[in-house]
Every structure is written in structure tokens, then in C-alpha cells.
Write an enzyme that holds these catalytic residues in place. Structure first.
Site, PDB file in Angstrom:
ATOM      1  CG  ASN A 121      -7.520   2.925  -8.441  1.00 33.60           C
ATOM      2  OD1 ASN A 121      -6.834   3.898  -8.708  1.00 33.60           O
ATOM      3  ND2 ASN A 121      -7.297   1.738  -8.940  1.00 33.60           N
ATOM      4  NE  ARG A 122      -3.655   7.741  -8.374  1.00 39.48           N
ATOM      5  CZ  ARG A 122      -3.007   6.593  -8.130  1.00 39.48           C
ATOM      6  NH1 ARG A 122      -3.514   5.434  -8.495  1.00 39.48           N
ATOM      7  NH2 ARG A 122      -1.842   6.615  -7.499  1.00 39.48           N
ATOM      8  CG  HIS A 147      -6.108   3.804  -1.939  1.00 39.39           C
ATOM      9  ND1 HIS A 147      -6.756   3.131  -2.941  1.00 39.39           N
ATOM     10  CD2 HIS A 147      -4.777   3.510  -2.094  1.00 39.39           C
ATOM     11  CE1 HIS A 147      -5.865   2.461  -3.669  1.00 39.39           C
ATOM     12  NE2 HIS A 147      -4.670   2.675  -3.191  1.00 39.39           N
ATOM     13  CG  HIS A 221      -3.790  -1.259  -0.791  1.00 36.30           C
ATOM     14  ND1 HIS A 221      -2.415  -1.241  -0.875  1.00 36.30           N
ATOM     15  CD2 HIS A 221      -4.226  -0.503  -1.825  1.00 36.30           C
ATOM     16  CE1 HIS A 221      -2.036  -0.490  -1.888  1.00 36.30           C
ATOM     17  NE2 HIS A 221      -3.116  -0.029  -2.486  1.00 36.30           N
ATOM     18  CB  SER A 222      -2.618  -7.776   1.251  1.00 42.17           C
ATOM     19  OG  SER A 222      -3.235  -7.825   2.515  1.00 42.17           O
ATOM     20  CE1 TYR A 223       0.766  -1.843  -0.270  1.00 43.71           C
ATOM     21  CE2 TYR A 223       2.572  -1.884  -1.841  1.00 43.71           C
ATOM     22  CZ  TYR A 223       1.557  -1.206  -1.213  1.00 43.71           C
ATOM     23  OH  TYR A 223       1.324   0.110  -1.519  1.00 43.71           O
ATOM     24  CG  ASP A 293      -0.160   2.124  -9.899  1.00 42.83           C
ATOM     25  OD1 ASP A 293      -1.197   1.556  -9.498  1.00 42.83           O
ATOM     26  OD2 ASP A 293       0.323   3.127  -9.343  1.00 42.83           O
ATOM     27  CD  GLN A 330      -4.821  -0.006 -10.011  1.00 44.58           C
ATOM     28  OE1 GLN A 330      -5.846   0.068 -10.696  1.00 44.58           O
ATOM     29  NE2 GLN A 330      -3.819   0.846 -10.160  1.00 44.58           N
ATOM     30  CD  GLU A 358      -4.774  -1.962  -5.054  1.00 48.50           C
ATOM     31  OE1 GLU A 358      -5.553  -0.994  -5.035  1.00 48.50           O
ATOM     32  OE2 GLU A 358      -3.599  -1.854  -5.392  1.00 48.50           O
TER      33      GLU A 358
HETATM   34  C1  BGC Z   1      -2.223   2.530  -6.335  1.00 49.48           C
HETATM   35  C2  BGC Z   1      -0.852   3.139  -6.417  1.00 49.48           C
HETATM   36  C3  BGC Z   1      -0.508   3.720  -5.095  1.00 49.48           C
HETATM   37  C4  BGC Z   1      -0.582   2.605  -4.056  1.00 49.48           C
HETATM   38  C5  BGC Z   1      -0.290   3.085  -2.670  1.00 49.48           C
HETATM   39  C6  BGC Z   1      -2.200   1.466  -5.291  1.00 49.48           C
HETATM   40  O1  BGC Z   1      -3.461   0.911  -5.158  1.00 49.48           O
HETATM   41  O2  BGC Z   1      -2.632   2.012  -7.557  1.00 49.48           O
HETATM   42  O3  BGC Z   1      -0.800   4.137  -7.407  1.00 49.48           O
HETATM   43  O4  BGC Z   1       0.764   4.282  -5.083  1.00 49.48           O
HETATM   44  O5  BGC Z   1      -1.858   2.036  -4.066  1.00 49.48           O
HETATM   45  O6  BGC Z   1      -1.027   4.167  -2.354  1.00 49.48           O
END
Ligand code: BGC
Length: 393
Positions: A121-122, A147, A221-223, A293, A330, A358
């Protein structure tokens, strides 16, 4: 190991005798096939996944359990490249977005399936202070750090070793992140273990130590798209999140510091709700995230593994439950997927064709004193665990 081999022989013997009884009785062949499935053995296989642009060989480890569930992890980024899970009719399909080639993973992409570090995250403006000393991180999301930075753990080739028991297959990945890598202090030794069990659990366990005071927030970070069909959106998945509060964000997706009650808002997932039900509602926070998000503050006690979230796809019957000892999660609904990246199946990944859950500490924690600490000191052991549990219903 001896016991493991012995039970395999027993299982094999049972299979042979059962099949022969079936044959004498003249029963259908399918019956014996089903039995064969139940005694399939746990395996780990390793194959090449190519070499990086810098000529480093990358391996693909395929862990398989006795139900035929299978996870492929590549040593580049510790990425879950595929995750094949049975549906309610025992059809095994891939449920995570990703790519078929290493070259594609090396190009900019939204962290498909990757291990994220040092900070999931940020971090606002890519800056934080420890003991009065300011650290400046690489920025890669406008003015913010996201990330772990452009050369975060998702782009490193990890060292792998395998572990196997009768009912589980594990891959242990390790990486040494050198002092000041991407701007973070301390030589950090990280180990991440993926374990696939016969209960269809995929556990991810993280551990780390440092030789200088630092900050750390690892995640995966799996989708997911539980339908197994990546041309479909995830808007009809039913999601629950065990959280009374979430963290509203500013225009650059940094938490404002407020812990906001979810009651009566589109952020209330305490009861199962379709992702698409309120995602487009007129809500200032949804507009900021272009959908969901955001980070939800989990109700479970910090440090104890507890249920965090679930997702269910009615058509396939696949259910995913997430358990963690992290204080937050997240939930990201693939809002930035825009049909430009090639799918592992046909075509490209369209808007909202995958979601991430996440597990993590709160975003921007190094700058927000009221958030749980992400500081790791020399002599401490960082420990974090998440379990992705699959079933059908
Ligand atoms: C974040 C998004 C971001 C994505 C891909 C996620 O974990 O919350 O804002 O766009 O990751 O980087």
C-alpha cells in the site's frame, strides 16, 4: 518421510483392490476414476519459467494437493502465476489473473499475484521518519510510494526450497533486501512460505529480521476471479468483510486518519453483499477510489488469526475465505484494469475482472501515530500469516 511413503503404498493398494472389485462387479468405470482422485498424492514439480532481462533463471514450482488443487509460484516476485481450484462439479479452473510469460511480468503491470514489500500500500509523499531521521523512498504513484516502490519485492528473484508432508506441499522463498534498498533502512532477511494443504487451504506465512530499525508491511497481491472465466467481471461475487470501520482516503488515496463506521454506507460488508450492488453509488469515497480501493479495519483481535473476509461466486459454487492475524485488509476491485493487458485466457483483462483482498497493516502507518505500529527493530521477528481457504457451496 517413511510414514508418508508407507501410506502412499497403502493408498495405492486400496485403489488397486477397489478397482478390481469394481471390475468384477461390472460397475461403471467413472466410479474407479473418482476413487483415483481421492488418493492422488501431494506433489511438487519444478520447471523453468524462462530467464529475466538480466539473464537470471526463473523457476515455476507447481504444488498440487490430493484433491487436484494446484498452485504455481514463480521465483520472480514470488508471484502466484496460477491457482487451479475445483468448482461445485469438481471442474478445476484457474482463479487468479496473471500472465503466461515472464517477459509480460517484467513489464509494468498492477502487481498481478506478487509478493509485496517492503511496504504494501501507500506511504504519503514517499517519506517517513524514524528516531528523528527522515527517509526518502522511491515514488511510483504520483507523489506517493506504492507497494515497496518500482523495484520492490515483486521484481526480485527469490531463492526457493521445497518442503513436503503427507498432506501438504510448501515452497519457502527467501530474499535479502539490502540496507537502503528503495530507500528503506536495514539489511532485511525475508522468508515467505506458501503451503497448499489437502484441506484446499493456501497459507502464506511471512517472517523477517533486520539489522537496523525499519518499517515493514508485507502482503500478497493476487487478483481473484472465482468464476474461472476472466472475460467476466467480479461484480456478481458476494463479499463479506468482518469490519465495523474502514479508512477513508484523500484524493491521492492516502488515509485521512479517520476510522469511519461502515453502517449505512456502501462500505458495509458485514453481511454478504454483491460487489456490484453499490459500487457505482454516489459516494465521495467510491469516487476517489473509482470503486472499492480502501482498507478495512478488521474486527478480529490484533495478532490472532481470525476470519477477515470471504468471496463467493454462485455460478461456480467457489467460496474463498481469508483468515489473517493482520489488523486490516485492502479490498480493491480492479478499478484500474482497462482492457490493455493480455489475459492468460483469450483477450485482455477488462475493468473489474479481478479483486484483491490484501491482508496488511494500515496504509501510511509510518506517518500516522494513531495507527498500529509497523516498526521492526533488530532482535525482533516479524511474523504474519494469511490463509486463503477454498471450498464449494
Ligand atoms: C491498490 C490500488 C492499486 C493496485 C495496483 C492495490 O493494492 O490499492 O490502488 O492500483 O494495488 O497497483
Amino acid at each position: 518421510m517413511k510414514l508418508f511413503k508407507k501410506s502412499l503404498y497403502i493408498a495405492a493398494a486400496m485403489l488397486v483392490s477397489f478397482v478390481s472389485v469394481q471390475c468384477k462387479d461390472g460397475k461403471k468405470k467413472e466410479t474407479s476414476t473418482e476413487v483415483a482422485k481421492t488418493v492422488e498424492e501431494v506433489t511438487i514439480t519444478k520447471e523453468s519459467f524462462g530467464t529475466t532481462e538480466d539473464h537470471i533463471p526463473v523457476e515455476n514450482y507447481i504444488l498440487k494437493n490430493s484433491n487436484g488443487m494446484e498452485v504455481s509460484v514463480i521465483t520472480y516476485g514470488g508471484i502466484i502465476q496460477s491457482l487451479k481450484v475445483p468448482n461445485k462439479n469438481q471442474v478445476i479452473e484457474d482463479v487468479v489473473l496473471g500472465f503466461n510469460s515472464l517477459a509480460q511480468y517484467e513489464k509494468p503491470n498492477p502487481y498481478f499475484g506478487a509478493l509485496i514489500g517492503r511496504f504494501g500500500n501507500r506511504i504519503a509523499k514517499g517519506k517517513f521518519s524514524l528516531d528523528g531521521k527522515e527517509y526518502t523512498l522511491a515514488t511510483n504513484d504520483g507523489e506517493n510510494h506504492l507497494h515497496g516502490g518500482p523495484e520492490g519485492f515483486h521484481r526480485k528473484v527469490w531463492t526457493a526450497s521445497e518442503k513436503q508432508t503427507e498432506h501438504s506441499a510448501s515452497l519457502v522463498l527467501s530474499y535479502l533486501s539490502k540496507d537502503m534498498e528503495e530507500g528503506y533502512p536495514g539489511n532485511l532477511k525475508v522468508e515467505v512460505t506458501y503451503t497448499l494443504t489437502d484441506k484446499n487451504d493456501l497459507a502464506v506465512s511471512y517472517s523477517a529480521t533486520t539489522d537496523k530499525k525499519t518499517v515493514l508491511n508485507l502482503t500478497q497481491h493476487s487478483y481473484f476471479n472465482l468464476s474461472g472465466d476472466f472475460s467476466k467481471t467480479i461484480l456478481d461475487h458476494d463479499v463479506t468483510i468482518d469490519a465495523d470501520k474502514y479508512l477513508p482516503v484523500d484524493a491521492t488515496l492516502i488515509p485521512t486518519g479517520e476510522l469511519r463506521d461502515v453502517t449505512g454506507t456502501p462500505f458495509d460488508f458485514r453481511e454478504a453483499k454483491q460487489v456490484g450492488k453499490e459500487i457505482n453509488s454516489d459516494n465521495e469515497q467510491l469516487k476517489r477510489g473509482l470503486g472499492y480501493d480502501h482498507c478495512w479495519v478488521l474486527n478480529g483481535k490484533e495478532g490472532e488469526i481470525a476470519f477477515a473476509a470471504s468471496a463467493y461466486d454462485k455460478a461456480s459454487g467457489r467460496m474463498l475465505e481469508v483468515y489473517t492475524n493482520e489488523p486490516a485488509i485492502q479490498f480493491y476491485t480492479g478499478n484500474f484494469l482497462d482492457g490493455t493487458l493480455p489475459s492468460k485466457q483469450e483477450g485482455t483483462y477488462g475493468h473489474r475482472t479481478g479483486f484483491c483482498l490484501e491482508t496488511q497493516h494500515y496504509p501510511d502507518s509510518p506517518n500516522q501515530k494513531d495507527f498500529p505500529s509497523v516498526v521492526l527493530e533488530p532482535g525482533q521477528n516479524y511474523k504474519s500469516s494469511t490463509v486463503f481457504k477454498f471450498s464449494v457451496k
